[in-house]
Design a protein around this motif. Structure first.
Motif, mmCIF file in Angstrom:
data_model
loop_
_atom_site.group_PDB
_atom_site.id
_atom_site.type_symbol
_atom_site.label_atom_id
_atom_site.label_comp_id
_atom_site.label_asym_id
_atom_site.label_seq_id
_atom_site.Cartn_x
_atom_site.Cartn_y
_atom_site.Cartn_z
ATOM 1 N N ILE A 166 0.756 -1.042 -0.033
ATOM 2 C CA ILE A 166 0.193 0.185 0.009
ATOM 3 C C ILE A 166 0.721 1.366 -0.042
ATOM 4 C CG2 ILE A 166 -1.606 1.303 1.514
ATOM 5 C CD1 ILE A 166 -2.803 -1.252 2.216
ATOM 6 N N ALA A 167 1.956 1.296 0.783
ATOM 7 C CA ALA A 167 2.946 2.404 0.869
ATOM 8 C C ALA A 167 3.510 2.713 -0.424
ATOM 9 C CB ALA A 167 3.912 2.171 1.906
ATOM 10 N N LYS A 168 3.903 1.761 -1.171
ATOM 11 C CA LYS A 168 4.554 1.721 -2.441
ATOM 12 C C LYS A 168 3.659 2.297 -3.375
ATOM 13 C CE LYS A 168 7.485 -1.045 -5.471
ATOM 14 N NZ LYS A 168 8.013 -2.273 -5.688
ATOM 15 N N GLU A 169 2.238 1.839 -3.551
ATOM 16 C CA GLU A 169 1.386 2.406 -4.297
ATOM 17 C C GLU A 169 1.119 3.940 -4.174
ATOM 18 O OE1 GLU A 169 -1.924 -0.178 -3.914
ATOM 19 O OE2 GLU A 169 -1.122 -1.825 -5.246
ATOM 20 N N SER A 170 0.954 4.275 -2.767
ATOM 21 C CA SER A 170 0.737 5.581 -2.580
ATOM 22 C C SER A 170 1.880 6.553 -3.060
ATOM 23 C CB SER A 170 0.436 5.771 -0.991
ATOM 24 O OG SER A 170 1.446 5.431 -0.423
ATOM 25 N N LEU A 171 3.132 6.061 -2.833
ATOM 26 C CA LEU A 171 4.210 6.694 -3.215
ATOM 27 C C LEU A 171 4.371 7.298 -4.756
ATOM 28 C CD1 LEU A 171 7.003 8.003 -2.517
ATOM 29 C CD2 LEU A 171 7.932 5.615 -2.751
ATOM 30 N N GLU A 172 3.714 6.115 -5.361
ATOM 31 C CA GLU A 172 3.829 6.108 -6.824
ATOM 32 C C GLU A 172 2.780 6.998 -7.312
ATOM 33 O OE1 GLU A 172 3.099 2.167 -8.271
ATOM 34 O OE2 GLU A 172 5.353 1.540 -8.042
ATOM 35 N N LYS A 173 1.584 7.140 -6.640
ATOM 36 C CA LYS A 173 0.481 8.243 -6.813
ATOM 37 C C LYS A 173 1.096 9.526 -6.729
ATOM 38 C CE LYS A 173 -3.188 5.046 -6.131
ATOM 39 N NZ LYS A 173 -4.735 4.690 -5.520
ATOM 40 N N THR A 174 1.494 9.719 -5.649
ATOM 41 C CA THR A 174 1.982 11.165 -5.107
ATOM 42 C C THR A 174 2.976 11.762 -6.364
ATOM 43 O OG1 THR A 174 3.732 10.122 -3.904
ATOM 44 C CG2 THR A 174 1.572 11.043 -2.887
ATOM 45 N N GLU A 175 3.904 10.871 -6.895
ATOM 46 C CA GLU A 175 4.761 11.068 -7.811
ATOM 47 C C GLU A 175 4.320 11.592 -9.012
ATOM 48 O OE1 GLU A 175 7.661 8.024 -8.033
ATOM 49 O OE2 GLU A 175 8.696 8.384 -6.288
#
Length: 424
Positions: free
Chosen positions: A361-370
């Motif tokens: 989940i943390a990895k997906e959220s990081l990709e969305k913010t970028e």
């Protein structure tokens, strides 16, 4: 590298890397130990009795106070031990208990008197103690054990089973070097235990011939010729002293010099000790705890025997019940332990799955913010083109991504202070 040679100890020991012989396994073995009050005499008497039971006994057995009888019984089957002799000392006197392993019976004797082996040997004028005699088991001789009473037959059979049996057709007479004599006194109801060394001496030879036959160097200072020494009329000391009842005709040749087959020889006995006077007190059916089959001093009626039997059976049932309950508790604890282990493994597995899910989940959220930052930069650049009508600079709307390093043109707004030096 050369081949490694065997040492002296390996060459001398013929039993190394060789399986146990059937004769050794089938022979009765014994434990001899002492319990009860400490004392010097009981320790030495125990060691002397071990010498009687050699070679099929634990000569260097070390029994400590914390060792229980169960400890010796548990290792008895591994070491082929069939009997256990226990010397006990109390305030009333000393006792000897002979137990047949693993289930009895048990014979209890009272020791009325005893003499240690060192005292017996020191009193003799001629002594014969040599280590070769203890490499074979002694010959057992029983006297006056043919009377009435089952206890006498039990004593005789117990002592007979403590030593290996002798086959008269195949026995080697050179191996019989010791003798254990048990004499039962009917009036006093006591047993006299005596231990002897056997020596066979040739008969019918003059003293000179006997010395030469036994490989002794003769003294020829008083003789003119060797024939005079050999033809002396004097007879040997053995013929002059020994009784004719001790003369036997040998069936085979012995290892000692001068004793040939079909020749007459005299048998001499040299006492080795110890001397023990025993009296049978009690016979128990089990191993130190069972139904009393015989008692010398206490006689119970049939009703008392029946009551004791019922009490023993009730005690036995209670013991079995406790043992069964203990086994059930043990199984229950093992099942609980296994369930707890399974639960802990499931918890660890679930925790790992949750950690992996959170990381995803943390990895997906990081990709969305970028991705959102990149979209915002594109919108600002398009707005600048529409309003100004020119292309924006390359680094005007560029932002540092989350988790990336700062650009190399970055300059800190804090200035480093220069060091001040005193001009004076």
């Amino acid at each position: 590298m050369g081949r490694k040679r065997k040492g002296r100890c390996v060459k001398r020991n013929k039993q190394i890397n060789v399986g146990e012989k059937n004769e050794f396994v089938n022979a009765p073995h014994s434990f001899v130990l002492h319990r009860g009050l400490p004392g010097e005499h009981i320790v030495e008497l125990t060691k002397d009795f071990r010498r009687i039971m050699e070679p099929f006994t634990a000569s260097s057995l070390k029994a400590r106070k914390k060792n229980a009888i169960k400890d010796f019984v548990s290792v008895a089957s591994v070491l082929h031990v069939t009997h256990m002799c226990i010397f006990t000392k109390t305030e009333l006197g000393m006792y000897l208990k002979i137990c047949k392993l693993p289930r009895g019976p048990t014979l209890s004797f009272k020791i009325h008197s005893f003499s240690l082996a060192r005292d017996v040997v020191s009193m003799l004028k001629k002594q014969l103690v040599y280590e070769e005699a203890f490499k074979t088991s002694p010959l057992l001789v029983l006297n006056n054990f043919s009377g009435e009473g089952m206890q006498l037959k039990l004593i005789a059979s117990t002592f007979q089973n403590m030593f290996p049996t002798i086959n008269l057709t195949t026995v080697n007479l050179s191996t019989i070097r010791r003798c254990l004599c048990l004499n039962y006194n009917k009036t006093a109801k006591t047993i006299d235990v005596r231990h002897y060394a056997i020596k066979v001496i040739p008969v019918g030879l003059s003293r000179g011939v006997k010395k030469i036959a036994q490989a002794k160097i003769p003294n020829l200072s008083k003789c003119q010729d060797i024939s005079e020494f050999l033809t002396k009329p004097t007879m040997s000391e053995s013929e002059a002293e020994d009784d004719e009842t001790s003369h036997v005709t040998l069936a085979q040749k012995l290892s000692s010099r001068g004793n040939h087959a079909d020749s007459k020889s005299a048998i001499r006995l040299y006492e080795l000790g110890p001397r023990i006077t025993l009296q049978l007190i009690k016979v128990e059916n089990g191993l130190l705890d069972g139904e009393i089959l015989f008692h010398e001093f206490i006689h119970k009626t049939e009703e008392e025997k029946l009551a004791i039997k019922k009490k023993r059976e009730a005690k036995k049932k209670l013991k079995e019940k406790r043992k069964k309950q203990q086994e059930e508790n043990k199984k229950r604890k093992e099942t609980q332990k296994m369930e707890h282990k399974e639960k802990s493994l499931k918890g660890i597995k679930k925790k790992r799955e949750n950690d992996m899910l959170l990381e995803k989940i943390a990895k997906e959220s990081l990709e969305k913010t970028e991705d959102a930052q990149i979209d915002d930069d594109d919108d600002d650049a398009q707005y600048y083109r529409e309003e100004v009508g020119e292309e924006p600079d390359k680094d005007l709307f560029q932002r540092t991504k989350i988790g990336t390093k700062r650009p190399h043109k970055y300059v800190s707004r804090y200035k480093s202070k220069k060091a001040k030096f005193d001009k004076s």
